[in-house]
Design a protein around this motif. Sequence first.
Motif, PDB file in Angstrom:
ATOM      1  N   LEU A 145       0.828  -1.207   0.000  1.00 17.56           N
ATOM      2  CA  LEU A 145       0.000   0.000   0.000  1.00 17.56           C
ATOM      3  C   LEU A 145       0.862   1.258   0.000  1.00 17.56           C
ATOM      4  N   PHE A 146       1.884   1.284   0.851  1.00 19.57           N
ATOM      5  CA  PHE A 146       2.804   2.426   0.897  1.00 19.57           C
ATOM      6  C   PHE A 146       3.478   2.634  -0.458  1.00 19.57           C
ATOM      7  N   ALA A 147       3.893   1.524  -1.090  1.00 17.00           N
ATOM      8  CA  ALA A 147       4.544   1.621  -2.393  1.00 17.00           C
ATOM      9  C   ALA A 147       3.614   2.280  -3.407  1.00 17.00           C
ATOM     10  N   ALA A 148       2.358   1.861  -3.418  1.00 17.82           N
ATOM     11  CA  ALA A 148       1.388   2.421  -4.361  1.00 17.82           C
ATOM     12  C   ALA A 148       1.159   3.909  -4.091  1.00 17.82           C
ATOM     13  N   VAL A 149       1.020   4.272  -2.818  1.00 18.00           N
ATOM     14  CA  VAL A 149       0.775   5.668  -2.448  1.00 18.00           C
ATOM     15  C   VAL A 149       1.967   6.547  -2.816  1.00 18.00           C
ATOM     16  N   PHE A 150       3.183   6.087  -2.502  1.00 17.06           N
ATOM     17  CA  PHE A 150       4.378   6.893  -2.774  1.00 17.06           C
ATOM     18  C   PHE A 150       4.689   6.968  -4.273  1.00 17.06           C
ATOM     19  N   ILE A 151       4.393   5.897  -5.028  1.00 18.30           N
ATOM     20  CA  ILE A 151       4.568   5.962  -6.486  1.00 18.30           C
ATOM     21  C   ILE A 151       3.628   7.012  -7.072  1.00 18.30           C
ATOM     22  N   LEU A 152       2.369   6.974  -6.637  1.00 14.84           N
ATOM     23  CA  LEU A 152       1.392   7.947  -7.116  1.00 14.84           C
ATOM     24  C   LEU A 152       1.812   9.373  -6.751  1.00 14.84           C
ATOM     25  N   ALA A 153       2.243   9.566  -5.492  1.00 17.49           N
ATOM     26  CA  ALA A 153       2.672  10.898  -5.045  1.00 17.49           C
ATOM     27  C   ALA A 153       3.879  11.375  -5.837  1.00 17.49           C
ATOM     28  N   TYR A 154       4.816  10.470  -6.103  1.00 20.24           N
ATOM     29  CA  TYR A 154       6.031  10.832  -6.850  1.00 20.24           C
ATOM     30  C   TYR A 154       5.693  11.254  -8.276  1.00 20.24           C
ATOM     31  N   LEU A 155       4.869  10.461  -8.957  1.00 24.20           N
ATOM     32  CA  LEU A 155       4.508  10.773 -10.338  1.00 24.20           C
ATOM     33  C   LEU A 155       3.705  12.070 -10.427  1.00 24.20           C
ATOM     34  N   LEU A 156       2.785  12.278  -9.483  1.00 27.69           N
ATOM     35  CA  LEU A 156       1.999  13.521  -9.458  1.00 27.69           C
ATOM     36  C   LEU A 156       2.903  14.728  -9.213  1.00 27.69           C
ATOM     37  N   THR A 157       3.868  14.564  -8.306  1.00 23.23           N
ATOM     38  CA  THR A 157       4.786  15.672  -8.006  1.00 23.23           C
ATOM     39  C   THR A 157       5.598  16.046  -9.232  1.00 23.23           C
ATOM     40  N   LEU A 158       6.128  15.033  -9.938  1.00 22.76           N
ATOM     41  CA  LEU A 158       6.875  15.297 -11.169  1.00 22.76           C
ATOM     42  C   LEU A 158       5.998  16.005 -12.188  1.00 22.76           C
ATOM     43  N   MET A 159       4.786  15.495 -12.390  1.00 23.84           N
ATOM     44  CA  MET A 159       3.884  16.058 -13.387  1.00 23.84           C
ATOM     45  C   MET A 159       3.521  17.507 -13.047  1.00 23.84           C
ATOM     46  N   GLU A 160       3.158  17.753 -11.800  1.00 24.19           N
ATOM     47  CA  GLU A 160       2.738  19.095 -11.383  1.00 24.19           C
ATOM     48  C   GLU A 160       3.863  20.112 -11.561  1.00 24.19           C
ATOM     49  N   ASN A 161       5.053  19.750 -11.113  1.00 21.13           N
ATOM     50  CA  ASN A 161       6.168  20.700 -11.178  1.00 21.13           C
ATOM     51  C   ASN A 161       6.656  20.922 -12.609  1.00 21.13           C
ATOM     52  N   VAL A 162       6.604  19.883 -13.441  1.00 20.22           N
ATOM     53  CA  VAL A 162       6.939  20.066 -14.854  1.00 20.22           C
ATOM     54  C   VAL A 162       5.917  20.992 -15.516  1.00 20.22           C
ATOM     55  N   ILE A 163       4.644  20.815 -15.183  1.00 21.83           N
ATOM     56  CA  ILE A 163       3.598  21.687 -15.736  1.00 21.83           C
ATOM     57  C   ILE A 163       3.838  23.139 -15.338  1.00 21.83           C
ATOM     58  N   THR A 210       7.813  14.550   0.675  1.00 22.51           N
ATOM     59  CA  THR A 210       6.796  14.004  -0.230  1.00 22.51           C
ATOM     60  C   THR A 210       5.559  14.906  -0.328  1.00 22.51           C
ATOM     61  N   VAL A 211       4.981  15.246   0.824  1.00 22.65           N
ATOM     62  CA  VAL A 211       3.708  15.978   0.825  1.00 22.65           C
ATOM     63  C   VAL A 211       3.887  17.425   0.373  1.00 22.65           C
ATOM     64  N   VAL A 212       4.908  18.124   0.926  1.00 20.19           N
ATOM     65  CA  VAL A 212       5.119  19.531   0.574  1.00 20.19           C
ATOM     66  C   VAL A 212       5.414  19.713  -0.913  1.00 20.19           C
ATOM     67  N   PRO A 213       6.347  18.948  -1.525  1.00 19.95           N
ATOM     68  CA  PRO A 213       6.555  19.093  -2.978  1.00 19.95           C
ATOM     69  C   PRO A 213       5.312  18.766  -3.804  1.00 19.95           C
ATOM     70  N   LEU A 214       4.447  17.887  -3.272  1.00 19.09           N
ATOM     71  CA  LEU A 214       3.203  17.545  -3.969  1.00 19.09           C
ATOM     72  C   LEU A 214       2.194  18.687  -3.888  1.00 19.09           C
ATOM     73  N   LEU A 215       2.133  19.359  -2.731  1.00 22.27           N
ATOM     74  CA  LEU A 215       1.130  20.402  -2.514  1.00 22.27           C
ATOM     75  C   LEU A 215       1.530  21.767  -3.056  1.00 22.27           C
ATOM     76  N   ASN A 216       2.840  22.062  -3.095  1.00 20.24           N
ATOM     77  CA  ASN A 216       3.285  23.400  -3.504  1.00 20.24           C
ATOM     78  C   ASN A 216       2.719  23.852  -4.853  1.00 20.24           C
TER      79      ASN A 216
END
Length: 307
Positions: free
Chosen positions: A26-44, A280-286
């Motif tokens: 479960l942690f792996a799935a959550v952190f993979i999703l958070a990582y990919l979203l963070t990359l996508m958001e910041n690239v955008i 993890t959370v702060v780079p995702l939310l910024n």
Amino acid sequence: MEEANQTNVSFFILLGFSTSSELQVLFAAVFILAYLLTLMENVIIIVVIWVNNNLHKPMYIFLGNLSFLEIWYVTLIAPKMLTGFITHDKRISFQGCLTQLYFFVTFICNECILLAVMAYDRYLAICNPLRYPMIMTNVFCAQLSAGCWMCGLITSAVKLSFIGRLKFCRIDEINHYFCDISPLLNISCTDSSMAELVDFVLALMVIMIPLCIVVMSYIYIISAVLRIPSAQGRKKAFSTCSSHLAVVVLYYSTTLFTYARPKTMFAYNSNKLVSVLYTTVVPLLNPLIYCFRNKEVKNALRKTLSI
């Protein structure tokens, strides 16, 4: 015999989170999703700033730098952590650990100073609007951005010069999910008091000096905003820095809890949870905070997506 006992280990084991196999998945799935979203958001964010000429302003140039920094920030930690979740191989080489630590300290120092630079930029824009274009030129923006990186690289080099002298004997388990300073100091079999002192003093300097700049900037900003006669004018002035203030509160509250206190006060399990917030959370939310709370970024994002 004593010399043999002080031979450096060739690798460390990152203990990470002690949970059941089901929770590891479960942690792996959550952190993979958070990582990919963070990359996508910041690239955008970077692309939106790049392609929209109306965002070629100091405020958004610094925001682009922040997004660029956070892409590397999460990429430094997330892949190794995810590998541990998926393959259960939690080993990291001694050189790999110090390399990860060096760049982690560089990035965290860089971000602390960059947030202070962004606060100073908002102070100039609101409190000295007539002089702002003359002060905050493109050259000065580039110098401030380069200065953030130089401070991070130098601070990290000083810390690692002391940590690199330590010996690590039979204990090769790091009670964390990445190579951080305090868990590493905790397993050293030689006197680490000087390294601890240098780490604590530099952490206070890198966190508290930028934080003082942020606080002083916002004291002047709030004072200037309150002097604006119309409610609409006050709202418009403060809206330009509300997203930055939200990011500052989120980031500094977690880093202060983690780094601006002596090692003896550490509770490693709670520290790991707090570390998840700023790694993890702060780079995702910024990016979300800047998109939802900043009208110019929202409009530019709609314009870019409609092309």
